[in-house]
Design a protein around this motif. Structure first.
Motif, PDB file in Angstrom:
ATOM      1  N   ALA A   1      -9.704  -9.879  14.165  1.00  0.00           N
ATOM      2  CA  ALA A   1      -9.137  -9.569  15.474  1.00  0.00           C
ATOM      3  C   ALA A   1      -9.931 -10.236  16.584  1.00  0.00           C
ATOM      4  CB  ALA A   1      -9.102  -8.054  15.684  1.00  0.00           C
TER       5      ALA A   1
ATOM      6  N   VAL B   1      -9.364  -4.105  20.506  1.00  0.00           N
ATOM      7  CA  VAL B   1     -10.159  -5.064  19.742  1.00  0.00           C
ATOM      8  C   VAL B   1     -11.463  -4.412  19.280  1.00  0.00           C
ATOM      9  CG1 VAL B   1     -11.313  -7.306  19.777  1.00  0.00           C
ATOM     10  CG2 VAL B   1      -9.138  -7.012  20.980  1.00  0.00           C
TER      11      VAL B   1
ATOM     12  N   CYS C   1      -3.539  -6.869  16.839  1.00  0.00           N
ATOM     13  CA  CYS C   1      -4.697  -6.450  16.052  1.00  0.00           C
ATOM     14  C   CYS C   1      -4.432  -5.072  15.479  1.00  0.00           C
ATOM     15  CB  CYS C   1      -5.987  -6.470  16.876  1.00  0.00           C
ATOM     16  SG  CYS C   1      -6.078  -5.270  18.219  1.00  0.00           S
TER      17      CYS C   1
ATOM     18  N   SER D   1     -10.825  -2.100  16.420  1.00  0.00           N
ATOM     19  CA  SER D   1     -10.465  -2.801  15.193  1.00  0.00           C
ATOM     20  C   SER D   1     -11.685  -3.158  14.354  1.00  0.00           C
ATOM     21  CB  SER D   1      -9.681  -4.078  15.511  1.00  0.00           C
ATOM     22  OG  SER D   1      -9.203  -4.682  14.345  1.00  0.00           O
TER      23      SER D   1
ATOM     24  N   TYR E   1      -0.508 -12.122  20.368  1.00  0.00           N
ATOM     25  CA  TYR E   1      -1.671 -11.508  19.737  1.00  0.00           C
ATOM     26  C   TYR E   1      -1.383 -10.082  19.260  1.00  0.00           C
ATOM     27  CZ  TYR E   1      -6.388  -9.635  19.194  1.00  0.00           C
ATOM     28  OH  TYR E   1      -7.517  -9.045  18.686  1.00  0.00           O
TER      29      TYR E   1
ATOM     30  N   THR F   1      -7.735  -8.020  11.743  1.00  0.00           N
ATOM     31  CA  THR F   1      -8.513  -6.791  11.803  1.00  0.00           C
ATOM     32  C   THR F   1      -9.988  -7.150  11.842  1.00  0.00           C
ATOM     33  OG1 THR F   1      -8.530  -6.644   9.370  1.00  0.00           O
ATOM     34  CG2 THR F   1      -6.815  -5.405  10.535  1.00  0.00           C
TER      35      THR F   1
END
Length: 355
Positions: free
Chosen positions: A69, A210, A135, A213, A133, A65
């Motif tokens: 992230a 992203v 996030c 995040s 990946y 996060t």
């Protein structure tokens, strides 16, 4: 004391003491929120992703996060060392000579995003042969979702006050959204009391996910209506998962590697103000937590972990702030070297401590 402190949950500790630690043991890597604090372990992350895990051939989930992230997105690039170098440079070079505004912070944050998730980066992340990946964002509800800074301040103050009644008190104002690699095994998902949504990442929503995040309420704009995600305002995933806790989010085999600037894990952003609230050890059972030692941090020119508040502490003296942050980042390369040396010598078991 050495440069590193390595702590492990009970199952992870037993494994390391019997078998040591190798890349094949790792099924997941977690990355914490913390803004400029990441600079304290940039070099550790660089060594782990560009060297230690570089030869792994089994799928490894990544979840982070906020700055966690961002850094894990960099780790998924074909050249993770360069991507993390670029992210550290971009973070240090931020500048706010005329004060802070959400618009200006967004401009600077876009530079961080472009350092690791340009269009070529999107394709590399989604196609990485090993890393999967993920996030996290918070889907804000009520006043926290509003565009008004006054409403957001009120919502944050209320959330802080209510947090004293327990971590799960925010269920009506926050929902978790996990943006996930569509190839992932499903081990990452909400395991606590919060409503959690899982959204497949693709070329059209990865950058927005992203960015969202790391979108801190009050000081930054949120990101609304991310493609494929539940409709609404997405804000910093660290509000709910400040230092993401594996037991709240992960149920899988293998061990969880957790490079961290602290030797403790604080569940939610508001929990950091309640020092007596500790993360239950059972939620960290398979975690290997790697952090700088206190003596190492004291030896840096800054003498501590870099902090986002340094923008205010040293406002008007960007030259000093950048120099101190650059020193912290450069010195953190020693952490990476120390970890690689321990791993090569098989000595991790000699210094690991129980969580």
């Amino acid at each position: 004391m050495g440069l590193l402190r390595i702590r492990a949950g009970q199952s992870a500790l037993e494994h390391i003491q019997k078998h040591g630690l190798s890349p094949s043991d790792i099924s997941t890597v977690f990355g914490a929120s913390g803004a400029a604090k990441w600079l304290a372990i940039y070099g550790l992350d660089r060594a782990i992703f560009s060297q230690w895990l570089a030869g792994a051939s089994h799928p490894i989930n990544l979840f982070g996060t906020s700055v966690g992230a961002f850094k894990l997105a960099g780790a998924c690039r074909q050249d993770p060392a360069k991507a993390l170098d670029d992210l550290a440079y971009a973070y240090i070079e931020q500048s706010y000579p005329n004060g802070f505004s959400a618009d200006l912070i967004d401009v600077e944050t876009q530079k961080l995003l472009n350092a690791v998730v340009d269009q070529a980066g999107v394709d590399e992340i989604l196609a990485h042969p090993v890393f999967r990946y993920h996030c996290g964002t918070v889907l804000a509800k009520g006043l926290l979702a509003g565009a008004s800074v006054t409403q957001q301040k009120y919502a944050m103050a209320l959330a802080f006050a209510l947090n004293g009644f327990g971590r799960n008190i925010h269920k009506k104002s926050m929902q978790r959204v996990i943006f996930a690699d569509d190839r992932a095994d499903g081990a990452l998902g909400g395991r606590d009391a919060y409503v959690s949504h899982r959204v497949a990442l693709n070329r059209d929503n990865l950058r927005s996910a992203v960015m969202a995040s790391g979108s801190i309420p009050v000081v930054m704009h949120g990101v609304s209506d991310v493609l494929g995600a539940p409709a609404g305002m997405h804000r910093d995933g660290g509000l709910l998962d400040y230092h993401p806790v594996p037991g709240n989010l992960w149920q899988g085999e293998g061990l969880v590697l957790y490079p961290h600037f602290y030797s403790e894990v604080t569940s939610g952003w508001f929990d950091k103000y309640f020092f007596w609230r500790k993360t239950p050890k059972a939620l960290l059972d398979k975690v290997v937590l790697i952090s700088p030692s206190e003596s190492f941090l004291a030896s840096t020119e800054l003498g501590r972990i870099p902090d986002r508040r340094d923008f205010l502490r040293m406002q008007g003296d960007d030259i000093m702030r950048k120099r101190l942050w650059r020193d912290s980042a450069t010195r953190s390369l020693e952490l990476g070297e120390a970890f690689l040396a321990l791993a090569k010598a098989g000595d991790i078991g000699s210094i690991v401590e129980p969580i």
